[in-house]
Design a protein around this motif. Structure first.
Motif, mmCIF file in Angstrom:
data_model
loop_
_atom_site.group_PDB
_atom_site.id
_atom_site.type_symbol
_atom_site.label_atom_id
_atom_site.label_comp_id
_atom_site.label_asym_id
_atom_site.label_seq_id
_atom_site.Cartn_x
_atom_site.Cartn_y
_atom_site.Cartn_z
ATOM 1 N N GLN A 121 0.875 -1.125 0.064
ATOM 2 C CA GLN A 121 -0.001 -0.047 -0.040
ATOM 3 C C GLN A 121 0.843 1.215 -0.122
ATOM 4 O OE1 GLN A 121 0.064 -2.266 2.466
ATOM 5 N NE2 GLN A 121 -2.046 -3.192 2.570
ATOM 6 N N THR A 122 0.564 2.013 -0.944
ATOM 7 C CA THR A 122 1.331 3.336 -0.944
ATOM 8 C C THR A 122 0.249 4.431 -0.935
ATOM 9 O OG1 THR A 122 1.526 3.366 -3.452
ATOM 10 C CG2 THR A 122 3.401 2.419 -2.177
ATOM 11 N N ARG A 123 1.102 5.816 -0.915
ATOM 12 C CA ARG A 123 0.011 6.950 -0.929
ATOM 13 C C ARG A 123 0.763 7.957 -1.745
ATOM 14 N NH1 ARG A 123 0.973 11.132 3.298
ATOM 15 N NH2 ARG A 123 2.736 10.607 4.516
ATOM 16 N N THR A 124 0.016 8.744 -2.486
ATOM 17 C CA THR A 124 0.941 9.743 -3.523
ATOM 18 C C THR A 124 1.099 10.909 -2.418
ATOM 19 O OG1 THR A 124 -0.703 9.013 -5.330
ATOM 20 C CG2 THR A 124 0.421 11.114 -5.413
ATOM 21 N N ILE A 125 2.294 11.400 -2.775
ATOM 22 C CA ILE A 125 2.787 12.523 -1.982
ATOM 23 C C ILE A 125 2.656 13.891 -2.980
ATOM 24 C CG2 ILE A 125 4.648 13.641 -1.047
ATOM 25 C CD1 ILE A 125 4.048 11.050 0.443
ATOM 26 N N ALA A 126 1.879 14.852 -2.218
ATOM 27 C CA ALA A 126 1.344 16.060 -2.943
ATOM 28 C C ALA A 126 2.771 16.895 -2.782
ATOM 29 C CB ALA A 126 0.312 16.829 -2.033
ATOM 30 N N HIS A 127 2.816 17.786 -3.633
ATOM 31 C CA HIS A 127 3.950 18.805 -3.695
ATOM 32 C C HIS A 127 5.316 18.259 -3.777
ATOM 33 C CE1 HIS A 127 0.989 21.857 -2.694
ATOM 34 N NE2 HIS A 127 0.523 20.995 -1.508
ATOM 35 N N ALA A 128 5.431 17.132 -4.360
ATOM 36 C CA ALA A 128 6.691 16.442 -4.309
ATOM 37 C C ALA A 128 7.748 16.980 -5.316
ATOM 38 C CB ALA A 128 6.448 14.975 -4.850
ATOM 39 N N ASP A 129 7.355 17.862 -6.148
ATOM 40 C CA ASP A 129 8.321 18.827 -6.896
ATOM 41 C C ASP A 129 8.616 19.936 -6.282
ATOM 42 O OD1 ASP A 129 7.969 16.748 -8.997
ATOM 43 O OD2 ASP A 129 6.305 17.705 -9.998
ATOM 44 N N ALA A 130 8.110 20.285 -5.115
ATOM 45 C CA ALA A 130 8.577 21.498 -4.897
ATOM 46 C C ALA A 130 9.920 21.388 -4.090
ATOM 47 C CB ALA A 130 7.492 21.895 -3.545
ATOM 48 N N PHE A 131 10.875 22.447 -4.020
ATOM 49 C CA PHE A 131 12.215 22.508 -3.441
ATOM 50 C C PHE A 131 12.158 22.043 -1.955
ATOM 51 C CE2 PHE A 131 15.191 24.906 -1.328
ATOM 52 C CZ PHE A 131 16.690 24.254 -1.634
ATOM 53 N N GLY A 132 11.173 22.830 -1.300
ATOM 54 C CA GLY A 132 11.040 22.630 0.085
ATOM 55 C C GLY A 132 10.940 21.133 0.544
#
Length: 278
Positions: A121-132
């Motif tokens: 089971q995995t979950r999608t990470i939001a804002h994964a492209d953000a530098f922070g």
């Protein structure tokens, strides 16, 4: 090869290779070590570990980024932590004699390599492209790996110290670096992990709204992470001011590691595995 088989092949092959190498090092360094051996790891042994690291690294990259975007989970967190820990030990082996430590690390890496298979089971990470987020994630995973390695290293050092007081001396000690070198390495790992944990916490505070869509909130993860940071800060200060070592260092290392484990991996295990939520 179908995608699902390819997805499973890398971690399974890496786990088999880790386990085989762990058995090899256990047999040649712990079970029947040569009493007068002064050789470090052979080229074939280094290559075998490198191959296992490469296989698991490809599997982790596919699991994290193969479906587009970034996905993460409890199983991937543990697998990534131990992959980085095994990589750090492998790199350190070019400077110090580490072959006697491999039987303690490789079997754990073999087990954790399979966690994404048994806990898919995995979950999608939001804002994964953000530098922070990238800064926060990379610093946090490296810190987790260094502190995991520090905890294992501290336990192993305690066992080695006991063997040094036994007569006759165990030939296993010939395959290990000197205890003072192991202690120096332990505090180097803790120092580097502390810096990275500071970066992870600082970036989490600084980029909280960008990463999580809200200002930083005080939850169990934040509390345990800061508790771990304070424990390791106290340990490094105690080492510098009072020369803490031995059992004192072991207790503080294990306490800080436990807090850090509870901060993310423990909470994700409860949510994903026990409660079945993502």
């Amino acid at each position: 090869m179908p995608d699902i088989l390819l997805h499973l092949a890398f971690p399974i092959l890496a786990s088999i290779l880790y386990a085989g190498l762990g058995w090899h090092f256990w047999r040649t360094r712990w079970l029947r070590p040569a009493p007068d051996s002064k050789n470090t790891m052979m080229a074939a042994e280094r290559f075998g570990i490198a191959a296992a690291l490469l296989l698991q690294g490809l599997g982790l990259h596919d699991a994290l980024f193969g479906a587009g975007g970034m996905r993460f989970s409890f199983g991937l967190a543990l697998a990534l932590m131990l992959w980085l820990a095994a990589l750090i030990y492998w790199l350190e082996s070019f400077r110090s004699r580490m072959d006697g430590l491999q039987p303690a690390v490789l079997p754990i890496a073999a087990i954790c390599a399979l966690f994404p298979v048994f806990f898919p089971q995995t979950r999608t990470i939001a804002h994964a492209d953000a530098f922070g987020f990238k800064l926060h994630f990379l610093a946090a995973m490296l810190a987790y790996s260094l502190f995991t390695l520090s905890a294992a290293h501290a336990v192993f050092m305690s066992a080695v110290e006991k063997k040094l007081h036994q007569k006759p001396l165990s030939p296993i000690l010939n395959s290990l670096p000197p205890l003072l070198r192991m202690e120096t390495l332990l505090f180097q790992l803790i120092g580097a992990g502390f810096i990275l944990l500071s970066v992870a916490l600082g970036s989490g505070i600084l980029f909280s709204e960008t990463i999580f869509g809200q200002a930083m909130r005080i939850d169990h993860k934040t509390v345990f992470a800061f508790a771990s940071w304070m424990v390791f800060a106290a340990l490094l200060a105690g080492r510098h001011i009072y020369g803490w070592r031995g059992r004192m260092a072991l207790r503080w290392t294990m306490t800080g590691f436990l807090f850090l484990l509870l901060a993310y991996v423990g909470s994700r295990f409860v949510i994903e595995v026990l409660l079945g939520r993502l």
